[in-house]
Design a protein around this motif. Sequence first.
Motif, PDB file in Angstrom:
ATOM      1  N   GLY A  40       5.509   8.038 -18.722  1.00 33.40           N
ATOM      2  CA  GLY A  40       4.206   8.440 -18.232  1.00 33.40           C
ATOM      3  C   GLY A  40       4.326   9.558 -17.213  1.00 33.40           C
ATOM      4  N   ASP A  41       3.207   9.798 -16.503  1.00 33.21           N
ATOM      5  CA  ASP A  41       3.161  10.933 -15.592  1.00 33.21           C
ATOM      6  C   ASP A  41       2.456  10.564 -14.289  1.00 33.21           C
ATOM      7  OD1 ASP A  41       3.569  13.560 -14.738  1.00 33.21           O
ATOM      8  OD2 ASP A  41       1.639  14.239 -15.542  1.00 33.21           O
ATOM      9  N   ASP A  42       2.759   9.361 -13.762  1.00 37.74           N
ATOM     10  CA  ASP A  42       2.210   8.972 -12.470  1.00 37.74           C
ATOM     11  C   ASP A  42       3.366   8.639 -11.529  1.00 37.74           C
ATOM     12  OD1 ASP A  42       3.051   6.411 -13.293  1.00 37.74           O
ATOM     13  OD2 ASP A  42       1.043   5.862 -13.991  1.00 37.74           O
ATOM     14  N   PHE A  43       3.045   8.155 -10.339  1.00 38.14           N
ATOM     15  CA  PHE A  43       4.085   7.943  -9.332  1.00 38.14           C
ATOM     16  C   PHE A  43       5.184   6.996  -9.812  1.00 38.14           C
ATOM     17  CE2 PHE A  43       5.504   5.096  -5.810  1.00 38.14           C
ATOM     18  CZ  PHE A  43       6.380   5.998  -5.207  1.00 38.14           C
ATOM     19  N   LEU A  44       4.801   5.810 -10.302  1.00 40.85           N
ATOM     20  CA  LEU A  44       5.826   4.851 -10.729  1.00 40.85           C
ATOM     21  C   LEU A  44       6.621   5.359 -11.914  1.00 40.85           C
ATOM     22  CD1 LEU A  44       4.470   1.199 -10.458  1.00 40.85           C
ATOM     23  CD2 LEU A  44       6.175   2.352  -9.062  1.00 40.85           C
ATOM     24  N   ALA A  45       5.954   6.063 -12.825  1.00 42.05           N
ATOM     25  CA  ALA A  45       6.667   6.611 -13.977  1.00 42.05           C
ATOM     26  C   ALA A  45       7.744   7.587 -13.531  1.00 42.05           C
ATOM     27  CB  ALA A  45       5.684   7.293 -14.926  1.00 42.05           C
ATOM     28  N   HIS A  46       7.414   8.423 -12.546  1.00 42.60           N
ATOM     29  CA  HIS A  46       8.403   9.383 -12.058  1.00 42.60           C
ATOM     30  C   HIS A  46       9.540   8.686 -11.304  1.00 42.60           C
ATOM     31  CE1 HIS A  46       6.465  13.033 -13.351  1.00 42.60           C
ATOM     32  NE2 HIS A  46       5.306  12.632 -12.844  1.00 42.60           N
ATOM     33  N   VAL A  47       9.211   7.635 -10.550  1.00 46.45           N
ATOM     34  CA  VAL A  47      10.260   6.867  -9.874  1.00 46.45           C
ATOM     35  C   VAL A  47      11.216   6.281 -10.904  1.00 46.45           C
ATOM     36  CG1 VAL A  47      10.745   4.776  -8.530  1.00 46.45           C
ATOM     37  CG2 VAL A  47       8.928   6.320  -7.800  1.00 46.45           C
ATOM     38  N   GLU A 107      -3.779   3.726  -3.915  1.00 45.59           N
ATOM     39  CA  GLU A 107      -3.234   4.170  -5.198  1.00 45.59           C
ATOM     40  C   GLU A 107      -2.493   3.061  -5.929  1.00 45.59           C
ATOM     41  OE1 GLU A 107      -0.171   7.622  -6.910  1.00 45.59           O
ATOM     42  OE2 GLU A 107      -0.644   7.517  -4.763  1.00 45.59           O
ATOM     43  N   MET A 108      -1.886   2.135  -5.182  1.00 47.83           N
ATOM     44  CA  MET A 108      -1.130   1.052  -5.807  1.00 47.83           C
ATOM     45  C   MET A 108      -2.002   0.181  -6.711  1.00 47.83           C
ATOM     46  SD  MET A 108       0.167  -2.249  -5.952  1.00 47.83           S
ATOM     47  CE  MET A 108      -0.184  -3.184  -4.472  1.00 47.83           C
ATOM     48  N   ALA A 109      -3.326   0.178  -6.489  1.00 46.23           N
ATOM     49  CA  ALA A 109      -4.234  -0.616  -7.316  1.00 46.23           C
ATOM     50  C   ALA A 109      -4.170  -0.214  -8.785  1.00 46.23           C
ATOM     51  CB  ALA A 109      -5.664  -0.482  -6.803  1.00 46.23           C
ATOM     52  N   ARG A 110      -3.725   1.006  -9.065  1.00 48.80           N
ATOM     53  CA  ARG A 110      -3.630   1.453 -10.451  1.00 48.80           C
ATOM     54  C   ARG A 110      -2.711   0.566 -11.278  1.00 48.80           C
ATOM     55  NH1 ARG A 110      -2.528   7.795 -10.897  1.00 48.80           N
ATOM     56  NH2 ARG A 110      -2.613   7.160 -13.089  1.00 48.80           N
ATOM     57  N   VAL A 111      -1.701  -0.012 -10.641  1.00 49.00           N
ATOM     58  CA  VAL A 111      -0.766  -0.880 -11.367  1.00 49.00           C
ATOM     59  C   VAL A 111      -1.517  -2.043 -12.011  1.00 49.00           C
ATOM     60  CG1 VAL A 111       1.242  -2.389 -11.135  1.00 49.00           C
ATOM     61  CG2 VAL A 111       1.136  -0.245  -9.849  1.00 49.00           C
ATOM     62  N   ALA A 112      -2.451  -2.651 -11.261  1.00 48.23           N
ATOM     63  CA  ALA A 112      -3.214  -3.787 -11.777  1.00 48.23           C
ATOM     64  C   ALA A 112      -4.366  -3.358 -12.669  1.00 48.23           C
ATOM     65  CB  ALA A 112      -3.754  -4.622 -10.616  1.00 48.23           C
ATOM     66  N   LEU A 113      -4.934  -2.181 -12.407  1.00 50.44           N
ATOM     67  CA  LEU A 113      -6.127  -1.749 -13.139  1.00 50.44           C
ATOM     68  C   LEU A 113      -5.816  -1.063 -14.459  1.00 50.44           C
ATOM     69  CD1 LEU A 113      -8.196  -0.379 -10.123  1.00 50.44           C
ATOM     70  CD2 LEU A 113      -8.693  -2.433 -11.468  1.00 50.44           C
ATOM     71  N   ARG A 156       0.851  -1.189   0.000  1.00 50.61           N
ATOM     72  CA  ARG A 156       0.000   0.000   0.000  1.00 50.61           C
ATOM     73  C   ARG A 156       0.887   1.240   0.000  1.00 50.61           C
ATOM     74  NH1 ARG A 156      -5.410   0.465   1.035  1.00 50.61           N
ATOM     75  NH2 ARG A 156      -6.141   2.588   1.435  1.00 50.61           N
ATOM     76  N   TRP A 157       0.605   2.165  -0.903  1.00 50.67           N
ATOM     77  CA  TRP A 157       1.467   3.321  -1.088  1.00 50.67           C
ATOM     78  C   TRP A 157       1.121   4.442  -0.111  1.00 50.67           C
ATOM     79  CZ3 TRP A 157       1.374   3.765  -7.160  1.00 50.67           C
ATOM     80  CH2 TRP A 157       2.119   2.703  -7.686  1.00 50.67           C
ATOM     81  N   THR A 158       1.490   4.268   1.127  1.00 53.04           N
ATOM     82  CA  THR A 158       1.406   5.363   2.077  1.00 53.04           C
ATOM     83  C   THR A 158       2.478   6.397   1.726  1.00 53.04           C
ATOM     84  OG1 THR A 158       2.991   4.333   3.584  1.00 53.04           O
ATOM     85  CG2 THR A 158       0.647   3.767   3.889  1.00 53.04           C
TER      86      THR A 158
END
Length: 302
Positions: free
Chosen positions: A136-143, A264-270, A78-80
């Motif tokens: 992209g332009d979301d959390f993982l993309a920026h990481v 927010e982490m659910a976006r990876v699967a969705l 979970r992305w706290t």
Amino acid sequence: MRVTCTGATGFLGPGLVQGLLEAGHTVHVLSRNVEHALGRLPAGVTGSYFDGSTPLSPDALAGAEGVVHLAGEPVDQRWTHEAKHRIHLSRVEGTRVLVEAMKQAGSVRHFVCASAVGFYGGARAGQTLTEEDPPGDDFLAHVCQDWEAQALRAEEAGIRTVRLRIGVVLHPAGGVLHRMLPVFRMGAGAKVGNGQQYVSWVHREDLFQLMRFALEHTAMSGPVNATSPEPVTNATFAHMLGAVLERPAALSVPGVVLKARFGEMARVALEGQRVMPRRALEAGFQFRYPDLTGALRDLLSP
């Protein structure tokens, strides 16, 4: 070749180390707990301390010609706010510290740095993505962008650098498949959301072989997608897994349920990505398990 590896005790590390040894390489690992790491690895592997945040002595890389960097905080949590900080710091700062030591050591010529298909971001509506596509332009993309930016510092220093953008790694011992199997074996397998989002997957053995290929083939550099050439939709993935297990997989997990559990982490699967390994194929790499049914049968056969 003398190869130094980080992340040697994780989901990917032991298999990579074993393959490197079988190919005739000498392996040295960097770990927070060297004794524990060496206890999980074959005889002949050596180790040095590395926590990913404090400066690394270039002596830890003495004589290393190649470096494979896999270490990083797990993303599947979970992305706290605190988790996001750990995920970003472990990859970006850990790579920065490692690259600085590589530059000072002076012996490293080949660097393979893990990244992820998260670089491309989600919600791209099934667009076929290759290494030429923008981030992209979301959390993982920026990481991933910040992560790869640190790896590029090695390239700027004259070290051949490959940034492996890794997809969903399949093996029953860990990762997504490990978590899915109990549910699917009970006959409660399900697609996620509408099931139309793509899963860019790779058999773990193919990933090991591609890592070695990237390390040994000096013509390869830059970003390389580490995914099967046949990505599938989430619905197809669920159907194929159920078929291989000879269990029904007709259910659906609503996106709202996944978001309630994982935030927010659910976006990876969705959302997913439809990623193609164009540069690996152009370089002549041959996937042993290019199609999902064959991969699942190999992984799940009695």
